[in-house]
Design a protein around this motif. Sequence first.
Motif, PDB file in Angstrom:
ATOM      1  N   GLY A  29       0.817  -1.212   0.000  1.00  0.00           N
ATOM      2  CA  GLY A  29       0.000   0.000   0.000  1.00  0.00           C
ATOM      3  C   GLY A  29       0.848   1.258   0.000  1.00  0.00           C
ATOM      4  O   GLY A  29       0.564   2.212  -0.743  1.00  0.00           O
ATOM      5  N   GLU A  30       1.894   1.274   0.821  1.00  0.00           N
ATOM      6  CA  GLU A  30       2.803   2.417   0.859  1.00  0.00           C
ATOM      7  C   GLU A  30       3.491   2.603  -0.486  1.00  0.00           C
ATOM      8  O   GLU A  30       3.628   3.729  -0.977  1.00  0.00           O
ATOM      9  CB  GLU A  30       3.859   2.228   1.945  1.00  0.00           C
ATOM     10  CG  GLU A  30       3.345   2.322   3.358  1.00  0.00           C
ATOM     11  CD  GLU A  30       4.423   2.027   4.390  1.00  0.00           C
ATOM     12  OE1 GLU A  30       5.594   1.818   4.002  1.00  0.00           O
ATOM     13  OE2 GLU A  30       4.090   2.009   5.584  1.00  0.00           O
ATOM     14  N   GLU A  55      10.824   4.902  -5.040  1.00  0.00           N
ATOM     15  CA  GLU A  55      11.833   3.876  -5.262  1.00  0.00           C
ATOM     16  C   GLU A  55      12.223   3.196  -3.946  1.00  0.00           C
ATOM     17  O   GLU A  55      12.329   1.971  -3.875  1.00  0.00           O
ATOM     18  CB  GLU A  55      13.067   4.497  -5.923  1.00  0.00           C
ATOM     19  CG  GLU A  55      14.129   3.476  -6.285  1.00  0.00           C
ATOM     20  CD  GLU A  55      15.321   4.117  -6.971  1.00  0.00           C
ATOM     21  OE1 GLU A  55      15.846   3.496  -7.910  1.00  0.00           O
ATOM     22  OE2 GLU A  55      15.734   5.223  -6.559  1.00  0.00           O
ATOM     23  N   GLU A  56      12.406   3.980  -2.899  1.00  0.00           N
ATOM     24  CA  GLU A  56      12.776   3.424  -1.602  1.00  0.00           C
ATOM     25  C   GLU A  56      11.684   2.487  -1.087  1.00  0.00           C
ATOM     26  O   GLU A  56      11.950   1.377  -0.630  1.00  0.00           O
ATOM     27  CB  GLU A  56      13.025   4.556  -0.593  1.00  0.00           C
ATOM     28  CG  GLU A  56      13.571   4.107   0.751  1.00  0.00           C
ATOM     29  CD  GLU A  56      12.473   3.771   1.757  1.00  0.00           C
ATOM     30  OE1 GLU A  56      12.702   2.871   2.565  1.00  0.00           O
ATOM     31  OE2 GLU A  56      11.406   4.394   1.716  1.00  0.00           O
ATOM     32  N   ARG A  57      10.425   2.881  -1.196  1.00  0.00           N
ATOM     33  CA  ARG A  57       9.318   2.044  -0.733  1.00  0.00           C
ATOM     34  C   ARG A  57       9.146   0.814  -1.619  1.00  0.00           C
ATOM     35  O   ARG A  57       8.824  -0.269  -1.133  1.00  0.00           O
ATOM     36  CB  ARG A  57       8.035   2.859  -0.667  1.00  0.00           C
ATOM     37  CG  ARG A  57       8.089   3.863   0.465  1.00  0.00           C
ATOM     38  CD  ARG A  57       6.817   4.605   0.640  1.00  0.00           C
ATOM     39  NE  ARG A  57       6.940   5.523   1.766  1.00  0.00           N
ATOM     40  CZ  ARG A  57       6.124   6.529   1.974  1.00  0.00           C
ATOM     41  NH1 ARG A  57       5.114   6.739   1.148  1.00  0.00           N
ATOM     42  NH2 ARG A  57       6.298   7.313   3.017  1.00  0.00           N
ATOM     43  N   HIS A  58       9.367   0.994  -2.891  1.00  0.00           N
ATOM     44  CA  HIS A  58       9.258  -0.133  -3.820  1.00  0.00           C
ATOM     45  C   HIS A  58      10.303  -1.201  -3.482  1.00  0.00           C
ATOM     46  O   HIS A  58       9.986  -2.390  -3.387  1.00  0.00           O
ATOM     47  CB  HIS A  58       9.440   0.358  -5.255  1.00  0.00           C
ATOM     48  CG  HIS A  58       9.501  -0.746  -6.260  1.00  0.00           C
ATOM     49  ND1 HIS A  58       8.402  -1.454  -6.651  1.00  0.00           N
ATOM     50  CD2 HIS A  58      10.551  -1.281  -6.941  1.00  0.00           C
ATOM     51  CE1 HIS A  58       8.750  -2.374  -7.526  1.00  0.00           C
ATOM     52  NE2 HIS A  58      10.052  -2.288  -7.728  1.00  0.00           N
ATOM     53  N   ALA A  64      11.002  -7.314   1.230  1.00  0.00           N
ATOM     54  CA  ALA A  64      10.165  -8.067   2.171  1.00  0.00           C
ATOM     55  C   ALA A  64       9.581  -9.304   1.506  1.00  0.00           C
ATOM     56  O   ALA A  64       9.520 -10.384   2.112  1.00  0.00           O
ATOM     57  CB  ALA A  64       9.058  -7.171   2.718  1.00  0.00           C
ATOM     58  N   VAL A  65       9.158  -9.180   0.258  1.00  0.00           N
ATOM     59  CA  VAL A  65       8.634 -10.338  -0.482  1.00  0.00           C
ATOM     60  C   VAL A  65       9.728 -11.383  -0.656  1.00  0.00           C
ATOM     61  O   VAL A  65       9.513 -12.574  -0.406  1.00  0.00           O
ATOM     62  CB  VAL A  65       8.053  -9.910  -1.849  1.00  0.00           C
ATOM     63  CG1 VAL A  65       7.759 -11.122  -2.715  1.00  0.00           C
ATOM     64  CG2 VAL A  65       6.798  -9.076  -1.658  1.00  0.00           C
ATOM     65  N   GLN A  66      10.903 -10.950  -1.057  1.00  0.00           N
ATOM     66  CA  GLN A  66      12.012 -11.883  -1.254  1.00  0.00           C
ATOM     67  C   GLN A  66      12.414 -12.561   0.050  1.00  0.00           C
ATOM     68  O   GLN A  66      12.726 -13.749   0.071  1.00  0.00           O
ATOM     69  CB  GLN A  66      13.219 -11.161  -1.874  1.00  0.00           C
ATOM     70  CG  GLN A  66      12.977 -10.680  -3.289  1.00  0.00           C
ATOM     71  CD  GLN A  66      12.638 -11.821  -4.229  1.00  0.00           C
ATOM     72  OE1 GLN A  66      13.244 -12.871  -4.189  1.00  0.00           O
ATOM     73  NE2 GLN A  66      11.655 -11.597  -5.089  1.00  0.00           N
TER      74      GLN A  66
END
Length: 105
Positions: A29-30, A55-58, A64-66
Amino acid sequence: MWFRQAIQRRLVDIVAQAEVDPVLSELRGEEEEAFETLYSTLSDMGAGTEYAVWEERHYRYEAAVQELLYLKGLQDGMELAAGMLRPAAQTDEDDEPGDSSSMSC
């Protein structure tokens, strides 16, 4: 072939879990909010700052997914190794009369 299918099914399950994970949902969401802000302000001179925030949030979301995928894979690998190291369960064939391996001395 069955092993490949089992791994593929597990990956599909893990990806489905990641889609509903509360921590990942918040990060997603962020990331989406930052991207929308970036997209709407691309014509502004300050778009570079907005891009850096997005970019930082992406990258934080992707990391986190990895991490989740890595930990799930590690857990699955440990369970597989433990399962392979356990002695095989005794089958009915081992208990047939005349089988000297199941007789006690």
